[in-house]
Write a protein that holds these residues in place. Structure first.
Motif: not given
Length: 325
Positions: A43-48, A99-100, A125-127, A259-260
């Motif tokens: 849900a965000f751009g590359p690199g983060g 998605s994360t 899950g939270l990882l 999440i799903l």
């Protein structure tokens, strides 16, 4: 004999049809779950930090042959994560989108009409928990936290950046500013690269970043860490003080989870919980945690939903106190 062959063929065809119907589960066609390509949204751009975690997970899944089909990874950034998670929301009832999560997954619905809440999604899950660094440009006139405070209080108002609009990054910047007595103009970014460019050009004075995504630039001298939000100093940055040391308590961390879509099939949730429990036991995942300075924090299934609900309540209270809501 001819009639016998026809009867046998019909019976075999019927058995194949029944078998195919009985094996079609998990929100798609083609057999037992998983039997289709996975659509993985970042849900965000590359690199983060979110991007790094997602691609690490996918790499571990593929290297260890844990997912039998292809995994298509795509950055769908915008709206402090709302674009990407909105895309996943539209796959409700399906088992082939994933998605994360990050802090914006919890805070964005508090300040925007997203059409969803964190608890609407099917939890895997939270990882891990990801703490952050306050960062200055390597050639800035302030190179320590104390120098930053002198600079910021001297100016009265400074321009600072973070990922997302009303997010963990904003909370950190505002809590530090309130504690030290200066004002901020907060600039939100969707991607780490753009934010770093703004910092190095002088468009913003400081930014918030996760150690895993900024350590290379620190080592190269391009940027300077001023403050760490974790409970203890990082071994890799022993001279960088914590918020606690400077009287800024309860700085939030970034929740790194998976999440799903809403109402995903039970077999899909079960498969991903079991598989990710294998992933977090791999040497590759442990190396990722170490290299990116993450704290292990595992909560599976409904325990993750409970965590999301409680954390959103806590963030809402913090943001209300800070005047953002």
């Amino acid at each position: 004999m001819k009639h016998t062959r026809i009867a046998l063929a019909s019976a075999a065809a019927l058995m194949m049809t029944l078998s195919a119907c009985g094996g079609d589960s998990g929100g798609g066609s083609g057999g037992a779950y998983p039997s289709e390509d996975m659509d993985w949204t970042i849900a965000f751009g590359p690199g983060g930090g979110n991007d790094i975690m997602a691609r690490t997970m996918v790499d571990i899944l593929q290297r260890n042959d844990l997912y039998p089909e292809n995994i298509r990874v795509e950055n769908r950034d915008g709206g402090s994560g709302a674009t990407g998670w909105g895309y996943l929301l539209n796959q409700a009832g399906e088992g082939y989108g994933i998605s994360t999560t990050s802090g914006s997954f919890i805070t964005t619905p508090l300040q925007a009409d997203t059409g969803w809440e964190p608890t609407d999604f099917t939890p895997v899950g939270l990882l891990a928990a990801d703490n952050a660094l306050m960062i200055a440009a390597g050639d800035a006139e302030f190179q320590t936290y104390d120098e930053w405070v002198d600079y910021a209080t001297g100016k009265g108002s400074v321009v600072v950046g973070g990922i997302g609009t009303v997010n963990v990054d904003y909370i950190i910047q505002q809590m530090v500013a309130d504690a030290e007595g200066y004002e901020i103009e907060y600039v939100p970014y969707n991607d780490e690269g753009q934010m770093q460019t703004s910092l190095l050009s002088g468009a913003i004075d400081t930014m918030i970043s996760n150690p895993g995504s900024i350590m290379g630039q620190i080592e190269a001298g391009q940027v300077t860490p001023l403050l760490f939000t974790g409970p203890e100093r990082l071994e890799a940055l022993p001279d960088v003080p914590t918020g606690e040391e400077n009287g800024v308590s309860d700085l939030p961390s970034m929740p790194r989870g998976l999440i799903l879509p809403p109402d995903a099939p039970q077999e899909a949730q079960d498969w991903w919980v079991e598989t990710m429990q294998e992933v977090v036991e791999t040497e590759e995942w442990q190396a990722y945690l170490d290299e990116n300075f993450l704290l292990e924090d595992e909560r599976w299934g409904e325990d993750f939903t409970t965590y999301l609900d409680e954390t959103q309540t806590a963030f809402e209270e913090q943001l209300t106190e800070l005047g953002a809501l």
